[in-house]
Design a protein around this motif. Structure first.
Motif, PDB file in Angstrom:
ATOM      1  N   SER A   1       6.696   0.890 -11.646  1.00 34.32           N
ATOM      2  CA  SER A   1       6.662   0.505 -13.058  1.00 34.32           C
ATOM      3  C   SER A   1       7.002  -0.976 -13.237  1.00 34.32           C
ATOM      4  CB  SER A   1       7.644   1.372 -13.854  1.00 34.32           C
ATOM      5  OG  SER A   1       7.676   0.985 -15.210  1.00 34.32           O
ATOM      6  N   ALA A   2       7.983  -1.452 -12.480  1.00 35.43           N
ATOM      7  CA  ALA A   2       8.368  -2.866 -12.573  1.00 35.43           C
ATOM      8  C   ALA A   2       7.232  -3.773 -12.116  1.00 35.43           C
ATOM      9  CB  ALA A   2       9.613  -3.118 -11.736  1.00 35.43           C
ATOM     10  N   LEU A   3       6.508  -3.375 -11.065  1.00 33.56           N
ATOM     11  CA  LEU A   3       5.407  -4.196 -10.569  1.00 33.56           C
ATOM     12  C   LEU A   3       4.235  -4.197 -11.549  1.00 33.56           C
ATOM     13  CD1 LEU A   3       5.499  -3.269  -6.769  1.00 33.56           C
ATOM     14  CD2 LEU A   3       6.415  -5.304  -7.888  1.00 33.56           C
ATOM     15  N   ALA A   4       4.075  -3.099 -12.291  1.00 31.15           N
ATOM     16  CA  ALA A   4       3.082  -3.101 -13.375  1.00 31.15           C
ATOM     17  C   ALA A   4       3.511  -4.094 -14.446  1.00 31.15           C
ATOM     18  CB  ALA A   4       2.937  -1.695 -13.955  1.00 31.15           C
ATOM     19  N   GLY A   5       4.822  -4.182 -14.682  1.00 29.43           N
ATOM     20  CA  GLY A   5       5.343  -5.146 -15.642  1.00 29.43           C
ATOM     21  C   GLY A   5       5.117  -6.583 -15.218  1.00 29.43           C
ATOM     22  N   VAL A   6       5.145  -6.845 -13.907  1.00 31.57           N
ATOM     23  CA  VAL A   6       4.862  -8.199 -13.410  1.00 31.57           C
ATOM     24  C   VAL A   6       3.466  -8.634 -13.847  1.00 31.57           C
ATOM     25  CG1 VAL A   6       4.551  -9.621 -11.343  1.00 31.57           C
ATOM     26  CG2 VAL A   6       6.404  -7.950 -11.424  1.00 31.57           C
TER      27      VAL A   6
ATOM     28  N   THR B   1      13.635   7.269  -2.605  1.00 28.68           N
ATOM     29  CA  THR B   1      13.374   8.532  -3.273  1.00 28.68           C
ATOM     30  C   THR B   1      12.135   8.366  -4.150  1.00 28.68           C
ATOM     31  OG1 THR B   1      14.700   7.976  -5.220  1.00 28.68           O
ATOM     32  CG2 THR B   1      15.847   9.027  -3.356  1.00 28.68           C
ATOM     33  N   PRO B   2      11.470   9.476  -4.496  1.00 29.25           N
ATOM     34  CA  PRO B   2      10.321   9.370  -5.412  1.00 29.25           C
ATOM     35  C   PRO B   2      10.681   8.665  -6.715  1.00 29.25           C
ATOM     36  CG  PRO B   2      10.366  11.543  -4.401  1.00 29.25           C
ATOM     37  CD  PRO B   2      11.633  10.851  -3.995  1.00 29.25           C
ATOM     38  N   LYS B   3      11.894   8.881  -7.208  1.00 26.48           N
ATOM     39  CA  LYS B   3      12.315   8.243  -8.451  1.00 26.48           C
ATOM     40  C   LYS B   3      12.372   6.728  -8.295  1.00 26.48           C
ATOM     41  CE  LYS B   3      16.151   7.992 -11.750  1.00 26.48           C
ATOM     42  NZ  LYS B   3      17.514   8.485 -12.092  1.00 26.48           N
ATOM     43  N   THR B   4      12.963   6.260  -7.199  1.00 32.48           N
ATOM     44  CA  THR B   4      13.055   4.810  -6.977  1.00 32.48           C
ATOM     45  C   THR B   4      11.671   4.194  -6.843  1.00 32.48           C
ATOM     46  OG1 THR B   4      15.194   5.058  -5.878  1.00 32.48           O
ATOM     47  CG2 THR B   4      14.003   3.017  -5.483  1.00 32.48           C
ATOM     48  N   LEU B   5      10.783   4.890  -6.144  1.00 31.63           N
ATOM     49  CA  LEU B   5       9.428   4.369  -5.989  1.00 31.63           C
ATOM     50  C   LEU B   5       8.727   4.275  -7.338  1.00 31.63           C
ATOM     51  CD1 LEU B   5       8.160   6.108  -2.722  1.00 31.63           C
ATOM     52  CD2 LEU B   5       8.574   3.674  -3.077  1.00 31.63           C
ATOM     53  N   ARG B   6       8.927   5.253  -8.203  1.00 35.54           N
ATOM     54  CA  ARG B   6       8.319   5.199  -9.536  1.00 35.54           C
ATOM     55  C   ARG B   6       8.880   4.032 -10.339  1.00 35.54           C
ATOM     56  NH1 ARG B   6       8.954  10.903  -9.224  1.00 35.54           N
ATOM     57  NH2 ARG B   6      10.877  10.779 -10.488  1.00 35.54           N
TER      58      ARG B   6
ATOM     59  N   GLY C   1       0.822  -1.201   0.000  1.00 41.49           N
ATOM     60  CA  GLY C   1       0.000   0.000   0.000  1.00 41.49           C
ATOM     61  C   GLY C   1       0.855   1.250   0.000  1.00 41.49           C
ATOM     62  N   ALA C   2       1.986   1.202   0.719  1.00 42.78           N
ATOM     63  CA  ALA C   2       2.894   2.345   0.760  1.00 42.78           C
ATOM     64  C   ALA C   2       3.543   2.579  -0.602  1.00 42.78           C
ATOM     65  CB  ALA C   2       3.961   2.125   1.832  1.00 42.78           C
ATOM     66  N   ILE C   3       3.905   1.508  -1.292  1.00 40.06           N
ATOM     67  CA  ILE C   3       4.460   1.661  -2.644  1.00 40.06           C
ATOM     68  C   ILE C   3       3.414   2.300  -3.560  1.00 40.06           C
ATOM     69  CG2 ILE C   3       5.383   0.438  -4.646  1.00 40.06           C
ATOM     70  CD1 ILE C   3       6.427  -1.700  -2.704  1.00 40.06           C
ATOM     71  N   ALA C   4       2.154   1.904  -3.380  1.00 34.97           N
ATOM     72  CA  ALA C   4       1.074   2.432  -4.219  1.00 34.97           C
ATOM     73  C   ALA C   4       0.815   3.909  -3.971  1.00 34.97           C
ATOM     74  CB  ALA C   4      -0.204   1.631  -3.973  1.00 34.97           C
ATOM     75  N   ASN C   5       0.907   4.341  -2.693  1.00 34.03           N
ATOM     76  CA  ASN C   5       0.517   5.724  -2.379  1.00 34.03           C
ATOM     77  C   ASN C   5       1.679   6.713  -2.389  1.00 34.03           C
ATOM     78  OD1 ASN C   5       1.846   5.808   0.217  1.00 34.03           O
ATOM     79  ND2 ASN C   5       0.112   4.746   1.134  1.00 34.03           N
ATOM     80  N   GLY C   6       2.861   6.253  -2.752  1.00 26.88           N
ATOM     81  CA  GLY C   6       3.992   7.165  -2.832  1.00 26.88           C
ATOM     82  C   GLY C   6       4.944   7.101  -1.663  1.00 26.88           C
ATOM     83  N   GLY C   7       4.760   6.102  -0.769  1.00 27.67           N
ATOM     84  CA  GLY C   7       5.761   5.895   0.274  1.00 27.67           C
ATOM     85  C   GLY C   7       5.302   5.995   1.705  1.00 27.67           C
ATOM     86  N   THR C   8       4.008   6.232   1.969  1.00 29.95           N
ATOM     87  CA  THR C   8       3.535   6.387   3.344  1.00 29.95           C
ATOM     88  C   THR C   8       3.080   5.057   3.933  1.00 29.95           C
ATOM     89  OG1 THR C   8       2.800   8.655   2.925  1.00 29.95           O
ATOM     90  CG2 THR C   8       1.900   7.562   4.872  1.00 29.95           C
ATOM     91  N   LEU C   9       3.672   4.685   5.067  1.00 30.71           N
ATOM     92  CA  LEU C   9       3.275   3.471   5.788  1.00 30.71           C
ATOM     93  C   LEU C   9       2.176   3.837   6.782  1.00 30.71           C
ATOM     94  CD1 LEU C   9       6.863   2.124   6.436  1.00 30.71           C
ATOM     95  CD2 LEU C   9       5.125   0.870   5.150  1.00 30.71           C
TER      96      LEU C   9
END
Length: 714
Positions: free
Chosen positions: A583-588, A574-579, A535-543
């Motif tokens: 993107s990789a998880l969308a590829g999965v 960083t925001p870049k790493t999260l993006r 969920g944190a990956i989805a929302n931009g990093g908030t746990l």
């Protein structure tokens, strides 16, 4: 004749008389002082006590508040039933301890005498259920299913049933709307004990002997709000027990209602799909063990990605919480607490721990980037890797050549993460670790919230485990003697491992770090932890702290205390790493290990992200993990001994999303069929009289709880 002079005799008598007079005077003085102390000094205190000795209390139990779903549908409420109860105090006053009365009662109720006697006996360490674990001075319910005819027989023949009452009483009901059992989420009630009464004497929420309190789930977390306050009427009585006046009257205060973020429709679908996935897994043959998968337990969580609110939470094996209402039977208690039924009281979503397998790789990816390895670098995805004389194979020995971290997530390449973890282990000093070892892979797991509780508003959550250097040392100290003893005998695999652990179990070995990087080894996580992370990956990093409670509403509806979502941390990216990870998880889901489960999904309208996981556990079959998210929801499912991630859990997760968004088999979106295309934002409507308007719900096809209980990827 006596030679004693007359004057001597007289003096002796005089002395005796004086002594007696002094003694009598002393006794009178003592008695007078005591009378003064009792009547003058403390007279008022003892008078008040005497009055209280002639006051009888009649308790009017408070109506317990309801637990509602997000649309106002009751998950737990109350219904009026005819309850037959026995006063243990009155029964023990009888010469036969009430045996004759209970015998007559058994004939009226159609129950065995032994069953009734078991229900009125007190629980202790040696007494099995059924027994009474509440106060011995409180009426003990025998049954809450008495018929009108049975109740009339008892009330009309009071001389035959002294100490027995039959009254209409509000009892707890777990409604299972739409066949959503929600058992482990809701919890259950049982009578308060004398120890609990004493402990709560000086608290803001004191307890009475007639109270029932929550023992697990939301019933326990929000018990003080739900319970309300029982009414007490005090009557003055004479020494014959006749009422001579009313002393005080404290009216009962109903409990508040708790609105949750659970959607009963989604809950029912989630439970059904989890149960079906487990049934389907049991039909699949496991080539490794040579038998079908056991699929003995599982859990699923549906959570709002942006808030952490739990929309559905399923745990299997499940049970019916109504079994606790009116006193649980010995058969039901044995089933709920027995090994044969695989402990259905456990909430596997918050209390089930297992290795996460490859869904852990998002953490290893973050750790690698933070350690200085570029996300889009080129890392060898070989079929195997030799480390310290031991061969670590890639899954199914696939070789994808040099790939990026994003592609490694898509195809779930083990050897990429093996290599990164091994390099970092060497940088930290290997078998001779540096004092300031960076330990990026372990540090990052802690930063993602693993190894500690998420803070969900359910009791008894477990923390999982991050097997870092500190844990390794403590675990070795605790188990060294046993390992050393076992390692001296035998030459089997277990004995060899024990010997190795005895000698070097305190060290962070290369194999430990390599296995850890793909979510294997001693790592333990819970489904709610992984749902929080994705969920944190989805929302931009908030746990977020996962929450089920949404609001506490007073019985009259005038007081509404909303429970706002809270956060407990941020992902160390960083925001870049999260993006890039996003993107990789969308590829999965589109071209990776989960693509075959999301064929036809409307990816351009509702982007899907996923990660599959298949965790290996020594002595057991593989555990299936499937972690997914959209912009609105994260859905995580796991099945113990169920097979592969997408193979076992994948179809069920896809069907949950189909129900949420109204996606049909052709990948078309039918908005009318969508259960919850966007999260429920507000609270249900509260009427002027305090009642809460409930939305209609259609039942999902009933799927009984389990008795206990294709393609392969990681």
């Amino acid at each position: 004749m006596s030679n004693i002079p007359e004057t001597g005799r007289t003096s002796r008598v005089t002395v005796r008389l004086v002594a007696i007079q002094i003694l009598v005077f002393s006794l009178l003085l003592t008695l007078g002082g005591r009378l003064w102390y009792l009547q003058i000094r403390n007279g008022e205190e003892y008078a008040n006590k005497a009055k209280r000795n002639h006051v009888q209390q009649v308790v009017d139990p408070a109506t317990r508040g309801a637990i509602l779903d997000a649309r106002g549908v009751p998950l737990a409420d109350n219904q009026t039933r005819l309850v037959v109860s026995a006063s243990r105090t009155e029964l023990l006053k009888m010469k036969d301890d009430g045996k004759a009365v209970l015998g007559r009662l058994s004939k009226v109720l159609g129950m065995s005498e032994q069953e009734i006697r078991n229900k009125v006996r007190l629980c202790d360490a040696k007494t099995p259920q059924p027994c009474w674990n509440g106060s011995p001075y409180q009426p003990i319910p025998i049954t809450d299913e008495a018929t009108t005819q049975q109740a009339l027989q008892i009330r009309e023949r009071t001389e035959d049933f002294p100490g027995i009452s039959a009254e209409p009483t509000a009892v707890r009901r777990y409604a299972a709307p739409g066949n959503a059992r929600s058992a482990q989420v809701l919890g259950y009630l049982s009578p308060v004990t004398d120890e609990e009464i004493k402990k709560a004497e000086h608290s803001n929420s004191p307890l009475l002997r007639s109270d029932q309190i929550g023992r697990s789930g939301l019933e326990r977390t929000y018990d003080s709000a739900l319970r309300g306050k029982a009414g007490v009427t005090r009557y003055e009585v004479d020494n014959l027990g006749r009422v001579i006046g009313k002393a005080e009257n404290d009216p009962a205060v109903p409990g508040s209602n708790v609105v949750t973020s659970i959607d009963a429709r989604v809950q029912a679908i989630t439970e059904k799909e989890l149960d079906q996935a487990m049934k389907d897994s049991r039909k699949e043959f496991d080539k490794i063990t040579g038998r079908n998968y056991k699929a003995d337990s599982g859990a699923a969580v549906v959570m709002e990605a942006k808030t952490g609110r739990v929309v559905a939470m399923a745990s299997s094996p499940a049970y019916d919480p109504n079994a606790w209402v009116g006193g649980i039977s010995g058969k039901d208690y044995a089933h709920l607490t027995g090994k044969n039924s695989n402990y259905p009281l456990l909430n596997r979503a918050t209390q089930g721990q297992s290795a996460p397998g490859s869904i852990f790789k998002v953490i290893s990816t973050s750790a690698a980037v933070n350690a200085g390895y570029p996300f889009n670098g080129h890392y060898p995805c070989t079929s195997s890797m030799n480390i310290g004389g031991q061969t670590f194979k890639n899954f199914e020995s696939e070789n994808f050549g040099p790939i990026s971290l994003g592609r490694a997530l898509e195809v779930s390449c083990d050897t990429v993460f093996y290599g990164l973890a091994y390099q970092q282990w060497q940088k930290d000093g290997g078998n001779k670790p540096k004092n300031n070892a960076a330990d990026w892979f372990y540090k990052t797991a802690h930063q993602f919230g693993l190894g500690k509780k998420t803070g969900i508003d359910l009791p008894d959550e477990v923390s999982g485990r991050v097997p870092d250097r500190k844990w390794k040392k403590n675990y070795w100290k605790a188990n060294k003697d046993g390992w050393c003893a076992q390692g001296k005998h035998g030459n089997d695999y277990v004995s060899k491992i024990a010997k190795e652990n005895c000698e070097s179990g305190m060290k962070m070995r290369a194999g430990d770090s390599v296995n850890y990087s793909i979510g294997q080894g001693d790592t333990l996580v819970t489904p709610i932890q992984m749902a929080t992370i994705y969920g944190a990956i989805a929302n931009g990093g908030t746990l977020h702290d996962p929450t089920l409670g949404k609001a506490v509403i007073s019985p009259d509806g005038k007081s509404v205390q909303e429970i706002k979502p809270r956060a407990h941390g941020k992902l160390p990216d960083t925001p870049k790493t999260l993006r890039q990870i996003d993107s990789a998880l969308a590829g999965v889901a589109t071209r990776g290990t989960a693509a075959w489960r999301f064929q036809g999904w409307p990816q351009n309208k509702i982007p899907m992200h996923a990660k599959t996981g298949t965790a290996e556990v020594y002595g057991k079959q593989t555990t299936s993990w499937f972690a997914t998210y959209t912009k609105d929801y994260t859905v995580v499912m796991t099945i113990s001994q169920g097979g592969t991630g997408s193979g076992a859990s994948g179809p069920a997760v896809r069907k949950i999303y189909n129900a949420l968004y109204g996606v049909n088999d052709k990948g078309e979106i039918d908005k009318k069929a969508a259960l919850l295309p966007v999260p429920q934002a507000g609270l249900p409507k509260i009427e002027r009289d305090g009642t809460i308007e409930a939305q209609p719900i259609k039942p999902v096809d009933e799927t009984p709880p389990p008795a206990a209980a294709g393609r392969r990827e990681q």
